[in-house]
Write a protein that holds these residues in place. Structure first.
Motif, PDB file in Angstrom:
ATOM      1  N   ARG A 161     -15.913  -7.007   6.927  1.00  0.00           N
ATOM      2  CA  ARG A 161     -16.646  -5.794   6.734  1.00  0.00           C
ATOM      3  C   ARG A 161     -16.175  -4.908   7.872  1.00  0.00           C
ATOM      4  O   ARG A 161     -15.939  -3.620   7.510  1.00  0.00           O
ATOM      5  CB  ARG A 161     -18.151  -5.781   7.116  1.00  0.00           C
ATOM      6  CG  ARG A 161     -18.903  -5.950   5.754  1.00  0.00           C
ATOM      7  CD  ARG A 161     -20.436  -5.762   5.863  1.00  0.00           C
ATOM      8  NE  ARG A 161     -20.854  -6.671   6.748  1.00  0.00           N
ATOM      9  CZ  ARG A 161     -21.524  -7.879   6.921  1.00  0.00           C
ATOM     10  NH1 ARG A 161     -21.467  -8.627   5.948  1.00  0.00           N
ATOM     11  NH2 ARG A 161     -21.784  -8.499   8.020  1.00  0.00           N
ATOM     12  N   SER A 181     -12.773  -3.381   7.061  1.00  0.00           N
ATOM     13  CA  SER A 181     -12.956  -2.541   6.041  1.00  0.00           C
ATOM     14  C   SER A 181     -13.424  -1.155   6.438  1.00  0.00           C
ATOM     15  O   SER A 181     -12.861  -0.044   6.410  1.00  0.00           O
ATOM     16  CB  SER A 181     -13.752  -3.106   5.010  1.00  0.00           C
ATOM     17  OG  SER A 181     -13.928  -2.135   3.903  1.00  0.00           O
ATOM     18  N   VAL A 182     -14.545  -1.212   7.349  1.00  0.00           N
ATOM     19  CA  VAL A 182     -15.017   0.190   7.912  1.00  0.00           C
ATOM     20  C   VAL A 182     -14.024   0.892   8.787  1.00  0.00           C
ATOM     21  O   VAL A 182     -13.898   2.173   8.324  1.00  0.00           O
ATOM     22  CB  VAL A 182     -16.171  -0.105   8.676  1.00  0.00           C
ATOM     23  CG1 VAL A 182     -16.821   1.054   9.333  1.00  0.00           C
ATOM     24  CG2 VAL A 182     -17.662  -0.509   7.579  1.00  0.00           C
ATOM     25  N   GLN A 241     -11.422   2.811   6.441  1.00  0.00           N
ATOM     26  CA  GLN A 241     -12.066   3.741   5.317  1.00  0.00           C
ATOM     27  C   GLN A 241     -12.368   5.086   5.981  1.00  0.00           C
ATOM     28  O   GLN A 241     -12.865   4.952   6.884  1.00  0.00           O
ATOM     29  CB  GLN A 241     -13.405   3.140   4.639  1.00  0.00           C
ATOM     30  CG  GLN A 241     -12.988   1.660   3.785  1.00  0.00           C
ATOM     31  CD  GLN A 241     -14.258   1.325   3.295  1.00  0.00           C
ATOM     32  OE1 GLN A 241     -15.534   1.796   3.378  1.00  0.00           O
ATOM     33  NE2 GLN A 241     -14.163   0.264   2.790  1.00  0.00           N
ATOM     34  N   SER A 300     -13.942   7.418   4.002  1.00  0.00           N
ATOM     35  CA  SER A 300     -15.248   7.983   3.198  1.00  0.00           C
ATOM     36  C   SER A 300     -16.322   7.251   3.443  1.00  0.00           C
ATOM     37  O   SER A 300     -17.405   7.750   3.060  1.00  0.00           O
ATOM     38  CB  SER A 300     -14.882   7.964   1.597  1.00  0.00           C
ATOM     39  OG  SER A 300     -14.616   6.595   1.117  1.00  0.00           O
ATOM     40  N   ASN A 301     -16.264   6.149   4.080  1.00  0.00           N
ATOM     41  CA  ASN A 301     -17.711   5.337   4.496  1.00  0.00           C
ATOM     42  C   ASN A 301     -18.156   6.034   5.574  1.00  0.00           C
ATOM     43  O   ASN A 301     -17.651   6.413   6.685  1.00  0.00           O
ATOM     44  CB  ASN A 301     -17.084   3.896   4.991  1.00  0.00           C
ATOM     45  CG  ASN A 301     -18.212   2.915   5.361  1.00  0.00           C
ATOM     46  OD1 ASN A 301     -19.191   3.515   5.802  1.00  0.00           O
ATOM     47  ND2 ASN A 301     -17.987   1.630   4.724  1.00  0.00           N
ATOM     48  N   LEU A 302     -19.476   6.282   5.460  1.00  0.00           N
ATOM     49  CA  LEU A 302     -20.425   6.862   6.405  1.00  0.00           C
ATOM     50  C   LEU A 302     -20.239   6.331   7.856  1.00  0.00           C
ATOM     51  O   LEU A 302     -20.469   7.143   8.875  1.00  0.00           O
ATOM     52  CB  LEU A 302     -21.800   7.120   6.052  1.00  0.00           C
ATOM     53  CG  LEU A 302     -21.887   8.084   4.647  1.00  0.00           C
ATOM     54  CD1 LEU A 302     -23.596   7.834   4.315  1.00  0.00           C
ATOM     55  CD2 LEU A 302     -21.536   9.454   4.598  1.00  0.00           C
ATOM     56  N   ASN A 303     -20.110   5.092   7.985  1.00  0.00           N
ATOM     57  CA  ASN A 303     -19.967   4.300   9.300  1.00  0.00           C
ATOM     58  C   ASN A 303     -18.527   4.373   9.781  1.00  0.00           C
ATOM     59  O   ASN A 303     -18.497   3.672  10.780  1.00  0.00           O
ATOM     60  CB  ASN A 303     -20.775   2.971   8.992  1.00  0.00           C
ATOM     61  CG  ASN A 303     -22.123   2.974   8.472  1.00  0.00           C
ATOM     62  OD1 ASN A 303     -22.860   3.669   8.970  1.00  0.00           O
ATOM     63  ND2 ASN A 303     -22.324   2.180   7.680  1.00  0.00           N
ATOM     64  N   SER A 304     -17.641   4.721   9.019  1.00  0.00           N
ATOM     65  CA  SER A 304     -16.331   4.802   9.629  1.00  0.00           C
ATOM     66  C   SER A 304     -16.099   5.692  10.687  1.00  0.00           C
ATOM     67  O   SER A 304     -16.519   6.799  10.596  1.00  0.00           O
ATOM     68  CB  SER A 304     -15.443   5.118   8.294  1.00  0.00           C
ATOM     69  OG  SER A 304     -14.065   5.303   8.750  1.00  0.00           O
ATOM     70  N   TYR A 323     -14.465   8.866   9.279  1.00  0.00           N
ATOM     71  CA  TYR A 323     -15.225   9.747   8.511  1.00  0.00           C
ATOM     72  C   TYR A 323     -16.239  10.592   9.466  1.00  0.00           C
ATOM     73  O   TYR A 323     -16.308  11.895   9.433  1.00  0.00           O
ATOM     74  CB  TYR A 323     -16.503   9.060   7.770  1.00  0.00           C
ATOM     75  CG  TYR A 323     -17.331   9.983   7.053  1.00  0.00           C
ATOM     76  CD1 TYR A 323     -17.173  10.457   6.066  1.00  0.00           C
ATOM     77  CD2 TYR A 323     -18.671  10.077   7.733  1.00  0.00           C
ATOM     78  CE1 TYR A 323     -17.933  11.324   4.978  1.00  0.00           C
ATOM     79  CE2 TYR A 323     -19.578  11.050   6.867  1.00  0.00           C
ATOM     80  CZ  TYR A 323     -19.161  11.517   5.719  1.00  0.00           C
ATOM     81  OH  TYR A 323     -20.116  12.366   5.028  1.00  0.00           O
TER      82      TYR A 323
END
Length: 83
Positions: free
Chosen positions: A36, A39-40, A43, A45-49, A52
């Motif tokens: 996880r 992945s974050v 990314q 577009s992930n709000l937790n990235s 982003y």
């Protein structure tokens, strides 16, 4: 400030793509939590990235300065490199 933010954005994209490429050569992470996390951090577009959040911060900065400069009747200046 704007040239700095543009450079951070450009180099951030390069780093993110390099991390993705590196991860494609490695075996899958041994545990779900690590999977996880990896992945974050790759990314956009992930709000937790962090990517982003960085993009949102740059957009907020740009909008805020545009508003302030607009109220003063100014526009963002382009750096003149000529001497």
């Amino acid at each position: 400030m704007q040239p700095y933010l543009a450079r951070v954005h450009q180099e951030g994209s390069i780093i993110r793509n390099d991390i993705k490429r590196l991860l494609s050569f490695l075996p899958t992470a041994p545990d779900e939590e690590t999977q996880r996390y990896l992945s974050v951090i790759t990314q956009e577009s992930n709000l937790n990235s962090p990517w982003y959040q960085l993009e949102q911060s740059i957009k907020h900065h740009t909008t805020a300065w545009g508003t302030i400069l607009g109220q003063c009747g100014k526009t963002p200046a382009v750096s003149d490199q000529r001497q």
